[in-house]
Motif scaffolding. Sequence first.
Motif, PDB file in Angstrom:
ATOM      1  N   PHE A 166       0.832  -1.207   0.000  1.00 56.92           N
ATOM      2  CA  PHE A 166       0.000   0.000   0.000  1.00 56.92           C
ATOM      3  C   PHE A 166       0.865   1.256   0.000  1.00 56.92           C
ATOM      4  CE2 PHE A 166      -1.912   3.462   2.416  1.00 56.92           C
ATOM      5  CZ  PHE A 166      -3.027   3.727   1.620  1.00 56.92           C
ATOM      6  N   LEU A 167       1.853   1.302   0.888  1.00 57.58           N
ATOM      7  CA  LEU A 167       2.716   2.489   0.991  1.00 57.58           C
ATOM      8  C   LEU A 167       3.526   2.720  -0.280  1.00 57.58           C
ATOM      9  CD1 LEU A 167       3.955   2.102   4.670  1.00 57.58           C
ATOM     10  CD2 LEU A 167       2.234   3.717   3.788  1.00 57.58           C
ATOM     11  N   ASP A 168       3.879   1.669  -0.992  1.00 51.60           N
ATOM     12  CA  ASP A 168       4.601   1.819  -2.260  1.00 51.60           C
ATOM     13  C   ASP A 168       3.687   2.355  -3.354  1.00 51.60           C
ATOM     14  OD1 ASP A 168       6.899   0.819  -1.045  1.00 51.60           O
ATOM     15  OD2 ASP A 168       6.680  -1.196  -1.910  1.00 51.60           O
ATOM     16  N   ALA A 169       2.438   1.903  -3.375  1.00 53.10           N
ATOM     17  CA  ALA A 169       1.506   2.299  -4.438  1.00 53.10           C
ATOM     18  C   ALA A 169       0.873   3.660  -4.199  1.00 53.10           C
ATOM     19  CB  ALA A 169       0.418   1.230  -4.589  1.00 53.10           C
ATOM     20  N   TRP A 170       0.640   4.025  -2.926  1.00 51.58           N
ATOM     21  CA  TRP A 170      -0.114   5.246  -2.624  1.00 51.58           C
ATOM     22  C   TRP A 170       0.461   6.496  -3.292  1.00 51.58           C
ATOM     23  CZ3 TRP A 170       0.555   9.964  -0.386  1.00 51.58           C
ATOM     24  CH2 TRP A 170      -0.600  10.688  -0.118  1.00 51.58           C
ATOM     25  N   PRO A 171       1.770   6.793  -3.207  1.00 49.83           N
ATOM     26  CA  PRO A 171       2.255   8.026  -3.842  1.00 49.83           C
ATOM     27  C   PRO A 171       2.128   8.000  -5.363  1.00 49.83           C
ATOM     28  CG  PRO A 171       4.074   6.848  -2.764  1.00 49.83           C
ATOM     29  CD  PRO A 171       2.808   6.125  -2.452  1.00 49.83           C
ATOM     30  N   LYS A 172       2.242   6.825  -5.964  1.00 47.53           N
ATOM     31  CA  LYS A 172       2.098   6.724  -7.416  1.00 47.53           C
ATOM     32  C   LYS A 172       0.652   6.983  -7.832  1.00 47.53           C
ATOM     33  CE  LYS A 172       5.926   3.508  -7.457  1.00 47.53           C
ATOM     34  NZ  LYS A 172       6.286   2.102  -7.495  1.00 47.53           N
ATOM     35  N   VAL A 173      -0.286   6.427  -7.081  1.00 48.90           N
ATOM     36  CA  VAL A 173      -1.701   6.665  -7.366  1.00 48.90           C
ATOM     37  C   VAL A 173      -2.035   8.134  -7.157  1.00 48.90           C
ATOM     38  CG1 VAL A 173      -4.062   6.124  -6.640  1.00 48.90           C
ATOM     39  CG2 VAL A 173      -2.350   4.295  -6.820  1.00 48.90           C
ATOM     40  N   THR A 174      -1.529   8.721  -6.092  1.00 46.63           N
ATOM     41  CA  THR A 174      -1.774  10.131  -5.803  1.00 46.63           C
ATOM     42  C   THR A 174      -1.215  11.013  -6.920  1.00 46.63           C
ATOM     43  OG1 THR A 174      -1.800   9.693  -3.437  1.00 46.63           O
ATOM     44  CG2 THR A 174      -1.369  11.961  -4.107  1.00 46.63           C
ATOM     45  N   GLN A 175      -0.042  10.665  -7.418  1.00 40.88           N
ATOM     46  CA  GLN A 175       0.535  11.411  -8.536  1.00 40.88           C
ATOM     47  C   GLN A 175      -0.365  11.306  -9.771  1.00 40.88           C
ATOM     48  OE1 GLN A 175       4.133   9.883 -10.478  1.00 40.88           O
ATOM     49  NE2 GLN A 175       5.000  11.938 -10.243  1.00 40.88           N
ATOM     50  N   GLY A 176      -0.870  10.118 -10.047  1.00 37.43           N
ATOM     51  CA  GLY A 176      -1.772   9.944 -11.185  1.00 37.43           C
ATOM     52  C   GLY A 176      -3.056  10.747 -11.036  1.00 37.43           C
ATOM     53  N   ILE A 177      -3.613  10.761  -9.838  1.00 41.71           N
ATOM     54  CA  ILE A 177      -4.835  11.537  -9.588  1.00 41.71           C
ATOM     55  C   ILE A 177      -4.556  13.028  -9.798  1.00 41.71           C
ATOM     56  CG2 ILE A 177      -6.520  12.190  -7.811  1.00 41.71           C
ATOM     57  CD1 ILE A 177      -6.201   9.275  -6.730  1.00 41.71           C
ATOM     58  N   TYR A 178      -3.392  13.471  -9.380  1.00 45.53           N
ATOM     59  CA  TYR A 178      -2.981  14.861  -9.593  1.00 45.53           C
ATOM     60  C   TYR A 178      -2.863  15.164 -11.088  1.00 45.53           C
ATOM     61  CZ  TYR A 178       0.092  18.962  -9.536  1.00 45.53           C
ATOM     62  OH  TYR A 178       0.637  20.200  -9.757  1.00 45.53           O
ATOM     63  N   ASN A 210     -14.023  10.561 -10.754  1.00 44.23           N
ATOM     64  CA  ASN A 210     -14.306   9.144 -10.987  1.00 44.23           C
ATOM     65  C   ASN A 210     -14.607   8.841 -12.446  1.00 44.23           C
ATOM     66  OD1 ASN A 210     -13.842   8.157  -8.417  1.00 44.23           O
ATOM     67  ND2 ASN A 210     -15.927   8.545  -7.748  1.00 44.23           N
ATOM     68  N   GLN A 211     -14.955   9.843 -13.226  1.00 38.80           N
ATOM     69  CA  GLN A 211     -15.222   9.657 -14.648  1.00 38.80           C
ATOM     70  C   GLN A 211     -13.954   9.755 -15.495  1.00 38.80           C
ATOM     71  OE1 GLN A 211     -18.361  12.338 -15.835  1.00 38.80           O
ATOM     72  NE2 GLN A 211     -19.483  11.968 -13.941  1.00 38.80           N
ATOM     73  N   GLN A 212     -12.869  10.219 -14.882  1.00 37.55           N
ATOM     74  CA  GLN A 212     -11.593  10.386 -15.580  1.00 37.55           C
ATOM     75  C   GLN A 212     -10.749   9.140 -15.386  1.00 37.55           C
ATOM     76  OE1 GLN A 212     -10.759  13.535 -16.939  1.00 37.55           O
ATOM     77  NE2 GLN A 212     -12.674  14.437 -16.304  1.00 37.55           N
ATOM     78  N   THR A 213     -10.124   8.676 -16.460  1.00 34.94           N
ATOM     79  CA  THR A 213      -9.209   7.553 -16.320  1.00 34.94           C
ATOM     80  C   THR A 213      -7.775   8.073 -16.330  1.00 34.94           C
ATOM     81  OG1 THR A 213      -9.202   7.176 -18.698  1.00 34.94           O
ATOM     82  CG2 THR A 213     -10.751   5.862 -17.388  1.00 34.94           C
ATOM     83  N   MET A 214      -6.918   7.314 -15.702  1.00 36.67           N
ATOM     84  CA  MET A 214      -5.505   7.637 -15.690  1.00 36.67           C
ATOM     85  C   MET A 214      -4.819   6.774 -16.755  1.00 36.67           C
ATOM     86  SD  MET A 214      -4.790   7.993 -11.573  1.00 36.67           S
ATOM     87  CE  MET A 214      -5.343   6.374 -11.080  1.00 36.67           C
ATOM     88  N   SER A 215      -3.541   6.969 -16.945  1.00 35.73           N
ATOM     89  CA  SER A 215      -2.806   6.123 -17.887  1.00 35.73           C
ATOM     90  C   SER A 215      -2.816   4.681 -17.381  1.00 35.73           C
ATOM     91  CB  SER A 215      -1.369   6.614 -18.032  1.00 35.73           C
ATOM     92  OG  SER A 215      -0.633   6.340 -16.850  1.00 35.73           O
ATOM     93  N   GLU A 216      -2.496   3.747 -18.255  1.00 35.67           N
ATOM     94  CA  GLU A 216      -2.475   2.336 -17.881  1.00 35.67           C
ATOM     95  C   GLU A 216      -1.522   2.091 -16.713  1.00 35.67           C
ATOM     96  OE1 GLU A 216      -1.279  -1.911 -19.933  1.00 35.67           O
ATOM     97  OE2 GLU A 216      -2.101  -0.318 -21.207  1.00 35.67           O
ATOM     98  N   GLN A 217      -0.383   2.768 -16.727  1.00 34.75           N
ATOM     99  CA  GLN A 217       0.607   2.630 -15.644  1.00 34.75           C
ATOM    100  C   GLN A 217      -0.006   3.013 -14.297  1.00 34.75           C
ATOM    101  OE1 GLN A 217       3.865   5.360 -16.010  1.00 34.75           O
ATOM    102  NE2 GLN A 217       4.892   4.630 -14.178  1.00 34.75           N
ATOM    103  N   TYR A 218      -0.681   4.165 -14.251  1.00 30.48           N
ATOM    104  CA  TYR A 218      -1.264   4.615 -12.987  1.00 30.48           C
ATOM    105  C   TYR A 218      -2.462   3.762 -12.577  1.00 30.48           C
ATOM    106  CZ  TYR A 218       1.881   8.559 -12.934  1.00 30.48           C
ATOM    107  OH  TYR A 218       3.007   9.337 -12.884  1.00 30.48           O
ATOM    108  N   GLU A 219      -3.227   3.285 -13.542  1.00 36.06           N
ATOM    109  CA  GLU A 219      -4.340   2.393 -13.211  1.00 36.06           C
ATOM    110  C   GLU A 219      -3.815   1.080 -12.628  1.00 36.06           C
ATOM    111  OE1 GLU A 219      -7.460   3.054 -12.940  1.00 36.06           O
ATOM    112  OE2 GLU A 219      -7.597   4.938 -14.047  1.00 36.06           O
ATOM    113  N   THR A 220      -2.649   0.615 -13.088  1.00 39.28           N
ATOM    114  CA  THR A 220      -2.027  -0.581 -12.516  1.00 39.28           C
ATOM    115  C   THR A 220      -1.642  -0.334 -11.061  1.00 39.28           C
ATOM    116  OG1 THR A 220      -1.226  -1.312 -14.672  1.00 39.28           O
ATOM    117  CG2 THR A 220      -0.094  -2.203 -12.731  1.00 39.28           C
ATOM    118  N   HIS A 221      -1.054   0.832 -10.784  1.00 37.42           N
ATOM    119  CA  HIS A 221      -0.717   1.178  -9.402  1.00 37.42           C
ATOM    120  C   HIS A 221      -1.984   1.256  -8.541  1.00 37.42           C
ATOM    121  CE1 HIS A 221       3.419   1.810 -10.376  1.00 37.42           C
ATOM    122  NE2 HIS A 221       3.183   2.854 -11.138  1.00 37.42           N
TER     123      HIS A 221
END
Length: 108
Positions: free
Chosen positions: A18-30, A64-75
């Motif tokens: 979780f701690l490894d993925a959280w900053p990557k997901v947060t970056q994608g949401i940003y 929630n209607q916006q998708t992120m790149s495949e990389q960020y969706e994987t995270h």
Amino acid sequence: MFVVMFEFVVKEGCEQAFLDAWPKVTQGIYMFKGSLGSRLHRTKNGELIAYAQWPDRATYELANQQTMSEQYETHRAQMRAALNIEQTRIIYEMDVAVDYLQRRPFAI
């Protein structure tokens, strides 16, 4: 500005994932969904609480209607797999009444 606070409940043995993925997901949401960023906190009892800022409620609601790149969706999938989704929850959704959060020394 609009703020959302989350309480994340992590599955036993999955905290590092979780701690490894959280900053990557947060970056994608940003980058893809328009957030202003987030901070993850740990309480003295060990709970994980996130504070996410948004420019306004509408941007948050449309995220929630916006998708992120495949990389960020994987995270995101990795982060969600580490969570006990049934217990993870939104604690508060709040409009900012007064903003005086600073990242530099105050000018006095």
